[in-house]
Design an enzyme around this catalytic site. Structure first.
Site: not given
Ligand code: HDE
Length: 698
Positions: A75, A148, A339
């Protein structure tokens, strides 16, 4: 008197204290010392060496050297906006969260939309999932809904996330391809991990190509839990539905836009808000009583599953409006830190193993990205609720904590800050019992039937787009065994789909279905059933040259503008064109600086001379032909119809004699109220996907 936090501008007032304007100010160093010259460094003589003592040079260069922070690991590319959330229907029976129970509150928010796979500088319109992350600055503290634009995910357990992301990101040897899933490693992951199949159907659908962030649904994806006053829980799925309907770009169009305007979605959001055309979304919940946990044919804890809206309707309870652009991209959109663990009393988690892993990841990732534990103090992250605790020190500490005691319990600060009391967060008391094991629940084992549900729910044109997407993506895979592996899984989803994809990618089509199609569908999944009755924010190009019928430009332009569209007059050169009646028509943009892919529709007014000129201009002919190929509304009046003929649009026939569908092609003679009305209607329909495919070269 109501707490001032029940106003949307509460957050803006807080931000006002941090806003810094250059207006009327003198240039200074970081220490506030006024600078007399910032163009020449201090040197020993005019041609001599620079001097170490030049603190201005050192400070300026040092700051510059440290301007970059790590981009988000996923993202990375995003666009943000402030807004407010209002509640229409109280959920007091289910939750104690004030912003979901008190309909008199207006809660300020910050939303960040994003793509997932690409780097910070990648194009907006790539085929990808879109992030839809909302920070609610509630009076009880920040609640982050990090969702999402697709309601399911690629994997069921967070421990697979690094594997998945490594597979979808550019490949390690050469960092190719950028922001694309069309390569071997992603599809290798997919063929070996069938739990991806449902999400891959979404990713290969038009959902991955949103026309606008304002025309995109949002989903919390996981099943969360609402907790009421009595401590009773209710399962909940969160939904955002855009007021303008859910609409997508054409695949060919997205690829062209990626070159013509890589900031397409970001710019659209910015312009809409600047123009006062505020993106609006309905907030809805699907509620499932705890006793119904096992009544579905899938597990509520499995993030690769939806609860079909026909089974549990989405209950609309609130509205989100985005009405203010940030002042500074880096300070706000880049530094915002979401978060999943930011919840307020009344909202809690479930044992979804994907959700649980995320609870660790988001806080951890901010520590490296924002450089220490004090990122919640960054203005965009700071709650409007008071923050008092014993956290101390660390990099970039901004607060001046007073008092002798930074521990609990204490007697030196009167025992403060006090623990507990009304409105404290208390965790949902779920009974947990079990052996420590590494094992996926059997209830997570069905990877195909909801992928089939999605496929069955698509309109014919949506199915065509999905087949085309699979053919494109798999066609980019060098390894045949990977293509074969994916086709084998598709044959569990739908046999016809598998055969069509196989044919396109040089794989032997399967002879019989691997799993019989269950035949069920969910109409809510199809974009064909999404509202398309507004031209709000639609961009319409009006093509003109000297001799144009200015009355038609005005009449049609006014009708479209009145209905909410944005009209640009395009001509070969900027400035003005001479109208047939002797007047002048102002040109909004020179045609070579734009392209049909940046517009939703095109209108060619009459005027013999104007149309003759346009018909000899390759840009203009291509403009109209390409708009037609991308299934956009194409309008022409009087002589303007000639340009459509020149572009091969009117009168096109298949070899077998069937006339190409002219849906969305609006022509007319002479001035009438009827023509603008029909054109507005055709533009509002978004796209005329049923129009036959590209029999017109563009
Ligand atoms: Fe994320 N995801 N994600 N994700 N995600 C990040 O956090 C992660 C997942 C989503 O505009 C990171 O600050 C793991 C699902 C959005 O700043 C990180 C897993 C969904 C955004 C991270 C998932 C998301 C992130 C990268 C599996 C939809 C952007 C930078 C367990 C429900 C937020 C940050 C923004 C961002 C980890 C799965 C949505 C690395 C480990 C499912 C919208 O922390």
């Amino acid at each position: 008197m109501a707490d001032p936090a029940d106003r949307a501008d509460r957050k803006q007032e807080q931000l006002d204290r941090r806003r810094v304007s250059p207006e009327g100010a003198a240039l200074t160093t970081d220490q506030g010392i006024r600078v007399d010259d910032t163009d020449n460094s201090l040197s020993a003589g005019e041609r001599g060496p620079s001097l170490m003592e030049d603190f201005q040079l050192r400070e300026k260069i040092t700051h510059f050297d440290h301007e970059r922070i790590p981009e988000r690991v996923v993202h990375a590319r995003g666009a943000g906006a402030y807004g407010h959330f209002t509640l229409h229907e109280s959920l007091a029976d289910y939750t104690t969260a004030e912003f979901l129970t008190d309909t008199s509150l207006t809660t300020p928010v910050f939303v960040r939309f994003s793509t997932v796979a690409g780097s910070r500088g990648s194009a907006d319109t790539v085929r990808d999932v879109r992030g839809f992350a909302t920070k609610f600055y509630t009076r009880q503290g920040n609640f982050d809904l990090v969702g999402n634009n697709m309601p399911v995910f690629f994997i069921q357990d967070g421990i697979k996330f690094p594997d998945f992301v490594h597979a979808v990101k550019p490949e390690p040897p050469n960092e190719i391809p950028q922001a694309s899933s069309a390569h071997d490693t992603l599809w290798d992951f997919v063929q070996l991990q069938p739990e991806t199949m449902h999400m891959m159907m979404w990713l290969m659908s038009d959902r991955a190509l949103p026309r606008s962030f304002a025309m995109m649904q949002g989903f919390g994806v996981h099943t969360f839990r609402l907790v009421n006053e009595r401590g009773a829980g209710t399962f909940v799925k969160f939904h955002w539905k855009p007021k303008l309907g859910t609409h997508s770009l054409a695949w060919d169009e997205t690829q062209k836009i990626a070159g013509k305007d890589p900031d397409f979605n970001r710019r659209d959001l910015w312009d809409r808000i600047n123009d006062g055309d505020f993106p609006e979304y309905e907030f809805g919940v699907q509620l499932v009583p705890e006793e119904d946990e096992h009544r579905f044919g899938f597990d509520l804890l499995d993030a690769t599953k939806i609860i079909p809206e026909e089974e549990v309707p989405v209950r609309p309870v609130g509205t989100l409006v985005l009405d203010r652009n940030p002042d500074n991209f880096f300070a706000e959109t880049e530094q915002v830190a979401f978060h999943l663990g930011n919840v307020v009393p009344g909202i809690d988690f479930t044992n979804d193993p994907l959700l649980q892993a995320r609870l660790f990841s988001y806080l951890d990732t901010q520590l490296i990205r924002l450089g220490g534990p004090n990122f919640p103090q960054i203005p965009v992250n700071r709650p409007v609720a008071e923050v008092r605790n014993h956290h101390r020190d660390g990099y970039h500490q901004m607060d001046l904590h007073q008092g002798q005691a930074s521990y609990h319990k204490n007697s030196l600060s009167g025992g403060c800050p006090a623990v507990g009391g009304a409105g404290s967060f208390s965790h949902y008391q779920e009974r947990v019992d079990g052996r420590k094991i590494r094992k996926r629940s059997e209830s997570f084992a069905d990877h195909y039937s909801q992928a089939t549900l999605f496929w069955n729910s698509m309109a014919d044109w949506e199915k065509e787009h999905i087949v085309g997407a699979f053919r494109f993506e798999l066609g980019k895979c060098d390894h045949k065994h990977i293509r074969e592996g994916v086709v084998a899984h598709l044959n569990h989803v739908d046999h016809d789909l598998a055969v069509q994809v196989a044919k396109g990618v040089g794989v032997a089509p399967p002879e019989a279905p691997a799993t019989a199609n269950h035949g069920r569908s969910s109409p809510a999944l199809s974009q064909a059933n999404s509202p398309a009755e507004s031209v709000q924010g639609r961009k319409v190009a009006i093509l003109a040259a000297d001799g144009v019928d200015s009355a038609a430009v005005t009449a049609v332009g006014d009708a479209l503008t009145e209905a909410g569209a944005v009209c640009d007059v395009l001509a070969a050169e900027d400035g003005f064109v001479q109208a047939a009646n002797g007047g002048q028509v102002e040109v909004t943009r020179a045609m070579p600086t734009v392209a049909s892919v940046l517009y939703d529709a095109v209108f060619v007014p009459g005027g013999e001379e104007s149309v003759r000129t346009l018909a000899q201009d390759g840009d203009a002919v291509h403009f109209v032909a390409e708009a037609f190929v991308h299934c956009k509304a194409v309008g022409a009046l009087d002589a303007g119809i000639g340009l459509l003929e020149r572009a091969g649009i009117t009168g096109v026939r298949f070899a077998d004699g069937d006339v190409v569908s002219d849906a969305g092609v609006v022509t007319g003679e002479g001035a009438s109220a009827e023509f603008p009305r029909r054109l507005v209607e055709a533009v509002a329909a978004h796209r005329h996907w049923t129009r036959a495919k590209a029999h017109v070269p563009a």
